[in-house]
Design an enzyme around this catalytic site. Structure first.
Site, PDB file in Angstrom:
ATOM      1  N   ARG A 116      57.469  91.467   8.255  1.00  0.00           N
ATOM      2  CA  ARG A 116      58.159  92.136   9.360  1.00  0.00           C
ATOM      3  C   ARG A 116      57.310  92.098  10.628  1.00  0.00           C
ATOM      4  NH1 ARG A 116      63.133  92.927  10.590  1.00  0.00           N
ATOM      5  NH2 ARG A 116      63.299  92.897   8.323  1.00  0.00           N
ATOM      6  N   HIS A 358      61.247  97.121   4.128  1.00  0.00           N
ATOM      7  CA  HIS A 358      61.501  96.550   5.448  1.00  0.00           C
ATOM      8  C   HIS A 358      60.247  95.890   6.004  1.00  0.00           C
ATOM      9  CE1 HIS A 358      62.793  96.667   9.808  1.00  0.00           C
ATOM     10  NE2 HIS A 358      63.873  96.189   9.227  1.00  0.00           N
ATOM     11  N   CYS A 359      59.099  96.469   5.701  1.00  0.00           N
ATOM     12  CA  CYS A 359      57.826  95.949   6.220  1.00  0.00           C
ATOM     13  C   CYS A 359      57.503  94.548   5.722  1.00  0.00           C
ATOM     14  CB  CYS A 359      56.677  96.875   5.827  1.00  0.00           C
ATOM     15  SG  CYS A 359      56.788  98.546   6.458  1.00  0.00           S
ATOM     16  N   VAL A 360      58.035  94.166   4.565  1.00  0.00           N
ATOM     17  CA  VAL A 360      57.659  92.877   3.963  1.00  0.00           C
ATOM     18  C   VAL A 360      58.785  91.848   4.033  1.00  0.00           C
ATOM     19  CG1 VAL A 360      55.950  93.946   2.447  1.00  0.00           C
ATOM     20  CG2 VAL A 360      58.292  93.607   1.603  1.00  0.00           C
TER      21      VAL A 360
END
Length: 367
Positions: A116, A358-360
């Site tokens: 992300r 979401h971060c990855v």
């Protein structure tokens, strides 16, 4: 080791500093005004992810984090193609854990798994055209080794064959939420920060954001400075559902730490805000879990239901072991995303690193 409290540099080098300086020079080029970053809920061509393999970053949690990344990749691959960037030395393990439904790409080396923040921000011109913007990733303000990750955005754009532009600021994809219709939201703590954008005022950062995303308005939150490696990314707390609609993960009434105060402030600001088109925002609440009831006892753990990922036909979110909160979160997401399957995953090992689903992930929209 966790991103929420890990503030020491992990082996920064002169080469890394040179990459950051080069990114700053490239940032002077303006982004094409005709292109706009669409909302995450538009149809995707594929999802991009990255495979972590550094024990200097993850220590003895690496195997567990890899298991969680593989679970996320396999789950998303039920709904859309997943392309996962992996270093050649660890590609065999990535393929073994992810299975045949995930495409492993070995020509784009990585330092870590936070796609992300490192990946390209794809934009559409609404007429079948696609390009990409890079946010000049500098390791969240030079807090972690990023010589490879600083080049991921441009290399993915080249792999896809899309034009690529460096934005006029330094930041990360998780620091910005877009509604696809001209409105952004972000925290000052993350972007109006000397560790990313020294000598830039908020108005200058905002102008660069609006150019990069093809937007005309930014809703700003104060955020939390210096308590986690991201300086409080917005995507762990507040998300756009659609133009004029947002959701905020709320803390328990008894919680009163810096992040709880931040979440309440984000809700208040959004509730009083209007969109780029002048529409008053409608803000939903997503109740966060009780940290005393989740599985993890790690003080650095991020238990964010709001850090979900919207893919074709599904929403992929975390569940953390507070059974009542997990069930309520799934019900809320089901209501907020009618017609999409809600998948809840145990990502506890990844959560100890201060990040979530979401971060990855990084979406590549259909042009």
């Amino acid at each position: 080791m966790g991103r929420r409290t890990f503030l020491a540099a992990a082996g920064l080098t002169a080469a890394t500093a040179a990459l950051t300086a080069a990114a700053g020079r490239a940032a002077a080029r303006p982004a094409a005004a005709a292109f706009r970053v669409p909302g995450e809920d538009v149809r995707h061509t594929r999802t991009w992810m990255a495979w972590p393999d550094s024990t200097s970053i993850w220590g003895n949690t690496l195997n567990g984090v890899q298991t969680d990344i593989a679970l996320i990749a396999r789950t998303i691959a039920k709904y859309e193609p997943v392309y996962l960037c992996a270093n050649s030395a660890s590609a065999a393990k990535a393929r073994s854990l992810c299975g045949s439904t995930v495409t492993v790409v070995t020509t784009i080396p990585v330092d870590d798994c936070w796609m992300r923040d490192t990946g390209p921000i794809f934009r559409s011109d609404g007429a079948g055209g696609l390009d990409a913007v890079g946010l000049n990733f500098n390791g969240w303000g030079n807090k972690q080794t990023h010589a490879k990750d600083a080049l991921v955005a441009g290399r993915i754009a080249a792999y896809v064959g899309t034009p690529f532009t460096a934005a006029g600021l330094v930041g990360e994809g998780g620091a910005v939420e877009q509604d696809g219709a001209g409105t952004l939201m972000a925290t000052r703590s993350s972007l109006v920060n000397r560790n990313r954008n020294p000598n830039m005022s908020q108005s200058q950062v905002e102008a660069a954001l609006r150019t990069a995303y093809g937007a005309s308005k930014v809703i700003w939150f104060d955020g939390v400075t210096g308590k986690d490696i991201t300086d409080d990314h917005v995507d762990a707390t507040s998300r756009f559902l659609a133009p004029g609609r947002a959701v905020v993960q709320m803390p328990l009434a008894s919680d009163n730490d810096a992040y709880a105060k931040d979440a309440r402030q984000q809700y208040q600001v959004l509730s009083a805000a209007t969109t780029a088109g002048g529409t008053r925002m409608t803000v939903e609440k997503l109740q966060g879990p009780d940290y005393n009831k989740i599985r993890s006892t790690n003080p650095e753990f991020l238990a964010s239901f709001a850090n979900y990922y919207v893919c074709n036909g599904a929403v992929i979110s975390g569940q953390f072991g507070d059974t009542r909160a997990d069930t309520a979160a799934k019900a809320t997401l089901t209501r907020l995303f009618p017609g999409r399957v809600i998948e809840q995953l145990n990502i506890d090992r990844l959560g100890t690193g201060g990040g979530g689903i979401h971060c990855v992930t990084q979406q590549q929209p259909v042009p």
